[in-house]
Design a protein around this motif. Structure first.
Motif, short mmCIF file in Angstrom:
data_model
loop_
_atom_site.label_atom_id
_atom_site.label_comp_id
_atom_site.label_asym_id
_atom_site.label_seq_id
_atom_site.Cartn_x
_atom_site.Cartn_y
_atom_site.Cartn_z
N SER A 162 8.50 -10.59 0.16
CA SER A 162 8.12 -11.00 1.53
C SER A 162 7.84 -12.52 1.64
O SER A 162 7.50 -13.15 0.61
N VAL A 163 8.04 -13.09 2.75
CA VAL A 163 8.01 -14.46 3.04
C VAL A 163 6.61 -14.57 3.76
O VAL A 163 6.12 -15.83 4.00
N LEU A 164 5.80 -13.48 4.10
CA LEU A 164 4.75 -13.75 4.46
C LEU A 164 3.46 -14.59 3.89
O LEU A 164 3.51 -14.38 2.64
N PRO A 165 2.59 -15.34 4.12
CA PRO A 165 1.55 -15.97 3.42
C PRO A 165 0.75 -15.01 2.65
O PRO A 165 0.60 -14.07 3.29
N LEU A 166 0.28 -15.23 1.49
CA LEU A 166 -0.97 -14.36 1.00
C LEU A 166 -2.12 -14.51 1.65
O LEU A 166 -2.48 -15.70 2.45
N SER A 167 -2.79 -13.42 1.74
CA SER A 167 -4.09 -13.50 2.48
C SER A 167 -5.09 -14.23 1.54
O SER A 167 -4.92 -14.51 0.33
N VAL A 202 11.00 -1.81 5.50
CA VAL A 202 9.82 -2.47 6.21
C VAL A 202 8.54 -2.73 5.32
O VAL A 202 8.09 -3.75 5.66
N LEU A 203 8.48 -1.98 4.39
CA LEU A 203 7.16 -2.33 3.41
C LEU A 203 7.58 -3.56 2.75
O LEU A 203 6.63 -4.43 2.55
N GLY A 204 8.76 -3.91 2.20
CA GLY A 204 9.22 -5.19 1.60
C GLY A 204 8.70 -6.20 2.21
O GLY A 204 8.66 -7.23 1.97
N ALA A 205 9.15 -6.06 3.50
CA ALA A 205 9.08 -7.26 4.51
C ALA A 205 7.55 -7.58 4.59
O ALA A 205 7.19 -8.95 4.92
N VAL A 206 6.84 -6.70 4.38
CA VAL A 206 5.06 -7.31 4.47
C VAL A 206 4.59 -7.26 3.04
O VAL A 206 3.27 -7.38 2.87
N GLY A 207 5.41 -7.09 2.01
CA GLY A 207 4.90 -7.27 0.69
C GLY A 207 4.13 -5.80 0.42
O GLY A 207 3.08 -6.01 -0.25
N GLY A 208 4.40 -4.50 1.18
CA GLY A 208 3.39 -3.46 1.07
C GLY A 208 3.83 -2.58 0.05
O GLY A 208 5.25 -2.40 -0.15
N SER A 209 3.02 -1.65 -0.38
CA SER A 209 3.27 -0.18 -1.01
C SER A 209 2.50 0.71 -0.50
O SER A 209 1.26 0.59 -0.10
N LEU A 210 3.04 1.88 -0.56
CA LEU A 210 2.23 3.11 -0.07
C LEU A 210 1.54 3.60 -1.25
O LEU A 210 1.63 3.42 -2.45
N THR A 211 0.08 3.96 -0.95
CA THR A 211 -0.84 4.21 -2.19
C THR A 211 -1.00 5.52 -2.28
O THR A 211 -1.56 5.76 -3.48
N GLY A 212 -0.35 6.53 -1.74
CA GLY A 212 -0.25 7.53 -1.97
C GLY A 212 0.27 8.57 -0.69
O GLY A 212 1.05 7.86 -0.14
N ALA A 266 0.80 13.94 8.50
CA ALA A 266 1.79 13.50 9.58
C ALA A 266 2.34 12.29 9.84
O ALA A 266 2.40 11.73 10.87
N GLY A 267 2.55 11.68 8.73
CA GLY A 267 3.08 10.31 8.86
C GLY A 267 2.07 9.18 8.87
O GLY A 267 2.73 8.06 8.90
N LEU A 268 0.88 9.22 8.74
CA LEU A 268 -0.17 8.21 8.66
C LEU A 268 -0.41 7.64 7.13
O LEU A 268 -0.88 8.78 6.36
N TYR A 269 -0.26 6.48 6.73
CA TYR A 269 -0.40 5.99 5.31
C TYR A 269 -1.30 4.94 5.16
O TYR A 269 -1.25 4.07 6.10
N LEU A 270 -1.93 4.75 4.11
CA LEU A 270 -2.55 3.54 3.62
C LEU A 270 -1.63 2.66 2.80
O LEU A 270 -1.16 2.93 2.05
N VAL A 271 -1.44 1.46 3.37
CA VAL A 271 -0.25 0.55 2.86
C VAL A 271 -0.88 -0.41 2.26
O VAL A 271 -1.77 -1.18 2.86
N GLU A 272 -0.71 -0.72 0.99
CA GLU A 272 -1.31 -1.89 0.26
C GLU A 272 -0.51 -3.19 0.50
O GLU A 272 0.43 -3.13 0.29
N THR A 273 -1.36 -4.16 0.58
CA THR A 273 -0.46 -5.62 0.75
C THR A 273 -1.61 -6.91 0.38
O THR A 273 -2.77 -6.39 0.82
N LEU A 274 -1.08 -7.80 -0.25
CA LEU A 274 -1.97 -8.70 -0.56
C LEU A 274 -1.53 -9.89 0.44
O LEU A 274 -2.09 -11.16 0.39
#
Length: 345
Positions: A49-54, A110-120, A126-134
């Motif tokens: 991801s090119v987004l800045p770290l939080s 799209v997860l790659g674009a935000v540096g994200g991963s599905l946590t489970g 019905a398609g709602l996920y918690l996505v982890e990203t730093l």
């Protein structure tokens, strides 16, 4: 790395992680302060991801480096909240609902674009996920909002218990009886509540041994207590009376008292002790998603409602609020309506 090993690492590092993050960034809100730079932190985390770290992400990486997926957005986020932080949202996670037509490849992209991963798995089925990203959460939400495979994305907002009155003469107020009450005695003359009705108390937990509640605590007939096996195959081990989504275990006992108060109002046993509930014949399913501090994340509230519906509760009580308007909350109401489940708030 298996689940047990990961969970062990999480519990072992939780204190250190919380200390490190809280010492650098105490509050995370939609308009956060400028990130605190940590030497070489970004170089420790290459996710494409090119987004800045939080600010929290930099603090975490600078202290320990990358961790297994889920530890930050689950264990650490809950530890931060329990430690008394004034955070208004999960500092390491976002809630994302993907479209029904989204392919696995599109989701990965799209997860790659935000540096994200599905946590489970999906929180609500019905398609709602918690996505982890730093990465910076606000920047990530902008990217997710532009994606055609994302139906909705928002913060994993902090929810809190609803205030209850504590006046010393509270019992003299109208409510169950009296000219301005609901005439509970008149209703009790017809029924004290059907014991086949299960009411899920989605709250801080319930005192399972309380003398006014013990007889009315729901028991999962498909589970064998204490054998360490998911006997009924519902994904939860030894969930005899409900589940604790804060600590991810089978002990939903109350460490705050709010949930116990609510449960007593609903189904306090008619036993000449203490109080009596509106429907003293129904069963109470204890679902804990709010911690001892009275706060919890929207993602756990969604999981608790999903559990309630899947395990036979026809009604749920939800005496909590906060987080503003949320697509996650709207989804919960839709989920309840589809299952003919009464969602009381």
């Amino acid at each position: 790395m298996n689940g047990a090993t990961t969970r062990g690492i999480a519990r072992g590092l939780k204190g250190l992680l919380t200390t490190a993050v809280l010492s650098m960034v105490v509050t995370v809100a939609p308009l956060a302060a400028e990130p605190i730079a940590q030497p070489n932190a970004a170089s420790l985390y290459e996710d494409g991801s090119v987004l800045p770290l939080s600010a929290h992400g930099e603090a975490l990486l600078g202290f320990l480096g990358p961790l297994p997926t889920g530890l930050a957005s689950d264990d650490l986020a809950k530890a931060v909240l329990a430690a008394g932080s004034s955070t208004e949202r999960n500092p390491f996670g976002l809630l994302v609902r993907f479209t029904e037509s989204a392919s696995a490849v599109e989701v990965v992209e799209v997860l790659g674009a935000v540096g994200g991963s599905l946590t489970g798995p999906s929180l609500d089925g019905a398609g709602l996920y918690l996505v982890e990203t730093l990465r910076d959460l606000d920047a990530a939400l902008v990217v997710l909002g532009r994606s055609p495979v994302v139906k909705w994305a928002g913060p994993d907002a902090v929810l809190s218990v609803a205030d209850l009155p504590s006046d010393p003469r509270l019992d003299e107020l109208w409510g169950l009886t009296g000219a301005n009450g609901i005439d509970a005695p008149g209703a009790w003359a017809h029924s004290l509540g059907d014991p086949s009705v299960v009411v899920a108390v989605i709250d801080t937990g319930v005192d399972l041994d309380h003398p006014d509640l013990a007889a009315n605590i729901w028991t999962n007939s498909g589970e064998i207590a204490g054998n360490g096996i998911d006997d009924d195959g519902n994904g939860y081990i030894d969930d005899l009376h409900g589940w604790d989504f804060v600590n991810d275990d089978s002990d939903p006992n109350d460490d705050h008292n709010h949930g116990t108060h609510v449960a007593g109002t609903i189904a306090g046993v008619a036993n000449d002790i203490g109080v009596v509930g509106v429907a003293p014949g129904v069963q109470i399913m204890a679902l804990k998603f709010l911690s001892a501090s009275g706060g919890g994340y929207s993602s756990d509230a969604v999981s608790a409602l999903s559990y309630a519906i899947a395990n036979g509760a026809s009604i749920s009580n939800n005496s909590w609020g906060g987080g503003g308007s949320s697509g996650a909350m709207s989804g919960m109401l839709d989920q309840a309506a589809t299952a003919d489940h009464l969602f009381v708030a």
